[in-house]
Structure formats: structure tokens, C-alpha cells
Scaffold this motif. Sequence first.
Motif: not given
Length: 190
Positions: A15, A66, A150
Motif C-alpha cells: 500500500h 499520505r 486509508n
Amino acid sequence: MMIASLDAIKVIGQHQDNVVIVSTMSTSREWPLVAKDQQLHIPMGSAMGKASSLALGIALAKPDRRVYLLDGDGSLLMNLGTMVTIAHAAPANLVHFVFENGVYAITGGQPVPGAGRVDFEALALAAGYRTAYTFDNLHEFERVAGWVVNEAGPVMVVLKVKTTDNSAPWPRRSPVQVIRELQQRLAGAS
């Protein structure tokens, strides 16, 4: 039950697209083994306790990107107040992973203060993190990792890991060099 540190890093690595990674101590050695983009990795291997402050700064400066902080339990204990600072700033883009192995792995395996008694998940929630989780099972972590990374942050993810064998090499670039490269890259992406 405990998770092998590298296995946890491999799950996080699934991820990592377009994510800035700030790592400290043992995770600085292991992340390069799975990193897709070394230019987005800031290894803070010798700055015990300071990676959380740097990750917060990056998360605040680049709220559209992120940021994953790969922290150690010993490193976090050396700058525990940063959790309150992170919670107060409330960066929605920050995921704070704590690799809890109960020892200072790269300095000889000395036990960290409060090993086995400190509840980092509870501390994060008490400090004001939006959510916090603890995993000691790789398959359970793997099953929900995509969802957890997320979520709106700050998010704390405590990973109960086995002590690493320290066989992975240290990153070759200095933290200063890495930060300069990242500044240039992020400036170009704006």
C-alpha cells in the motif's frame, strides 16, 4: 502470537504507491527491501525518537500526500510527547506504525522501559489520535491493512513484532541527502 517485522513491512509495502515513508531504527534497514520508490523513503536510522516529529512536519506540509511513519517502540518512548503534538495537529494523511518488539534491537537487545506493559494503542487514543489498532497476527493485519491505511488520520497501528536479525544493510543515503531529494521531488509535483 507475534509478527515477523519484515512480514509486516511487506504488507505495508503493498500500500505504498505515492506515499512518503519515514522510517527509524530497524525499519530503516528493512523498508528498502520492499520499497518501490526509494526517493520517497526518508531513513532516520540513527535519529532515535525524532522520526515522528519529521513525519508530522511532512504530513502538515503536504496534506495531499499520505505519510507512513515506521516507528519503533523504543524510539517512540524517547519522544512520547510527540503523540500529543501529532494528535493536536490532526494530520488526516498520517499513519503511525509502531513496531513493538520490547527491545532496542539495533543497540544490542536491551529491554525498553515498560516492555510488555505499555499500551501504545490506548496511549494514542488518550492523546487524541482519530483511531488506533493493535495487531499480533499477520493474517489479521493483512486482511484489513488496505482499509486501515486509508482512514482519516492520525491513525496509530501497533504491530507486535519479533526482534529482527539486523542482517539487512543500512540505507546508503544520509538523512540530509534524502530530505533534500524529497524536497526537490515534492516541489516538482506541486
